[in-house]
Scaffold this active site. Structure first.
Site, PDB file in Angstrom:
ATOM      1  N   LYS A 180       0.813  -1.226   0.000  1.00 36.41           N
ATOM      2  CA  LYS A 180       0.000   0.000   0.000  1.00 36.41           C
ATOM      3  C   LYS A 180       0.844   1.272   0.000  1.00 36.41           C
ATOM      4  CE  LYS A 180      -2.370  -1.758   3.572  1.00 36.41           C
ATOM      5  NZ  LYS A 180      -3.390  -2.040   4.602  1.00 36.41           N
ATOM      6  N   ASP A 210      -6.262  -6.957  10.123  1.00 40.23           N
ATOM      7  CA  ASP A 210      -7.556  -6.247  10.161  1.00 40.23           C
ATOM      8  C   ASP A 210      -8.736  -7.113   9.736  1.00 40.23           C
ATOM      9  OD1 ASP A 210      -6.653  -6.220   7.555  1.00 40.23           O
ATOM     10  OD2 ASP A 210      -7.183  -4.131   7.161  1.00 40.23           O
TER      11      ASP A 210
END
Ligand code: ADP
Ligand code: MG
Length: 493
Positions: A194, A229
């Protein structure tokens, strides 16, 4: 809700029939708008996701999952063991903290759990965006930033939160990057994704990095669970609903996890859990099989800091959708003067057009697409007429549709794999897929395309019992619940 202009509505702008039947331009910019059409048509063709493409992606996802479960390195999908072998029961009690390092935001949360009857007694959270420079700094700088955010949040703890006597504050640490988990409270960073390029963390235990930073701060807290997550989202959603079997994040990046049978994990030789089940973190962002990609995707990938990696993520997640659209529009601007003769320098800045801009443009349902015009002018510095704006919306829709539909196919791939292994576990009963992340939460068109693809693949009957639902802030509470379940003081319950 605004829906992007269709090709036919754009088509109607190019020409109008005069009374004498001669085709005449209706708009002064006819030639520049027209010149973008071949690029648009070829983009739509290359990004198309008809049912056979979706089916291929779902099948390939299921096959890659199996290969990744067979041996480490067996496929693009790492299929990482989470060491979370039991999910929250509702009996969890006490004060717990959660930390969440995503790709864009950093969140801290505290929750007072009150057991079966009272459940979540109180919760508070804060969120800050991660400063750009920390994404390219050192590991110490990043973890110092995290622990100082945690320290200032912990200072504000009020009397309504009660830590049992003699205990340390315990943390569930959500870390949304690929980690080789070594136990429930330790794990080694495989690599940054990311857009992060922090030096000195890859190959290290991220919990140790955080503990060292907390020590530097003099902060006396301890990490009881290191949680991806997706795993946090699954745990958080399961706390309220026993039918949750899969969790998917669509935010800056993307990932998915699901409940797997221990005996369906050949690479797992020991480590059997009492429940016979565990959560597998697929790291599906690395999936790449059979995706409909274009020159724009390939160019973006080559220019990225992780070329050749995270191809599914680069096709479907929030960090990249805006950038793909920018690249398409830039080509249209340069090749066909879509926005006039000169192309402002701003337009060539990577990632300047962001996914929330696409979403805001697609929500514009005014006749003259005024919001589209002002976003184009503010963000990339171009002037546009109505015709150009409609083409821009078509490009957004093409990229967002492909992303949403491929995400839906990925979900069906996971469900299919689970059903193949245990007939009746998914289809024919209520099954919930818990969704979270800023892209899923905020982009209605994306959500709809995702759901459409799932319904098309499963058929209307089966898809009725597969519920894809947003689990708001599930991952924060989920991480705190997993810290509670794995508390050093668990025996004192
Ligand atoms: P993280 O991935 O850092 O954990 P989030 O789940 O909040 O954070 O996701 C943030 C991402 O969600 C942003 O990078 C952006 O791509 C996407 N996003 C946020 N708001 C919107 C919006 N209004 N429309 C579309 N996408 C959005
Ligand atoms: Mg996140």
């Amino acid at each position: 809700m605004a829906v992007a202009a269709t090709s036919s509505t754009i088509g109607s702008f190019y020409h109008s029939r005069s009374q004498r039947g001669i085709t005449r331009p209706r708009m002064a910019v006819r030639s520049s708008a027209l010149s973008a059409v071949p690029i648009l048509t070829s983009l739509q063709k290359n990004c198309a996701t008809p049912l056979p493409v979706l089916r291929h992606v779902a099948d390939a996802m299921a096959a890659d999952m199996r290969a990744g479960l067979a041996v480490d390195g067996g496929s693009d999908l790492k299929m990482i063991l989470s060491y979370v072998n039991s999910l929250p029961t509702g009996n969890e009690k006490g004060l717990f903290y959660a930390l969440d390092l995503g790709g864009t935001n950093f969140r801290v949360l505290r929750v007072q759990l009150g057991g079966k009857d009272q459940r979540v007694v109180d919760t508070e959270f804060e969120q800050v965006s991660i400063p750009q420079k920390l994404m390219f700094g050192t590991s110490e700088e990043l973890f110092d930033f995290i622990s100082s955010g945690l320290a200032s949040f912990a200072k504000k703890e009020s009397g309504k939160f009660q830590l049992a006597h003699g205990r340390k504050r315990e943390i569930g640490f959500t870390f949304s990057f690929p980690v080789k988990q070594t136990s429930i409270d330790s794990g080694i960073l495989i690599k940054w994704t990311k857009g992060f390029a922090v030096s000195g963390t890859a190959g290290k235990d991220v919990v140790a990095c955080l503990n060292e930073a907390m020590e530097r701060q003099g902060l006396d807290m301890q990490v009881s669970a290191l949680v991806n997550d997706t795993v946090g989202t699954l745990a958080g959603a399961r706390y309220w609903d026993d039918d949750v079997m899969v969790a998917v994040i669509l935010g800056t990046g993307t990932n998915a996890c699901y409940v797997e049978r221990m005996d369906a994990i050949p690479k797992l030789r020991s480590h059997m859990s009492a429940s016979g089940r565990t959560i597998i973190n697929t790291e599906w962002g690395a999936f790449s099989n059979g995706l409909p990609l274009t020159e724009f995707d390939r160019d973006m990938d080559v220019a990225s800091i992780n070329p050749g990696e995270q191809i599914f993520e680069k096709t479907i997640s929030g960090m990249y959708l805006g950038e793909i659209v920018r690249r398409v529009l830039l080509k249209m601007a340069e090749a066909g003067a879509l926005f006039g003769e000169s192309v402002p320098e701003k337009f060539s800045t990577p990632f300047i057009l962001r996914t929330p801009h696409l979403c805001a443009m697609q929500l514009d349902n005014s006749d003259d697409l005024e919001a589209v015009g002002s976003i184009l002018s503010d963000v990339v510095g171009v002037r546009s007429d109505l015709c150009a704006r409609k083409i821009v919306l078509e490009v957004c829709d093409t990229i967002v549709k492909r992303g949403g539909r491929l995400a839906g196919a990925g979900i069906v791939g996971i469900l299919q794999k689970m059903e193949q292994d245990s007939k009746g576990i998914i289809f024919g009963k209520r099954t919930v897929v818990a969704m979270d992340g800023g892209l899923y939460e905020n982009y209605p068109q994306y959500r709809r395309y995702l759901q459409d693809a799932v319904t098309e693949l499963l058929g209307s009957e089966i898809s009725k019992s597969v519920i894809i639902e947003h689990s708001k802030d599930g991952s924060g509470i989920g991480a705190a619940l997993l810290a509670a379940a794995n508390s050093n003081y668990a025996h004192e319950f």
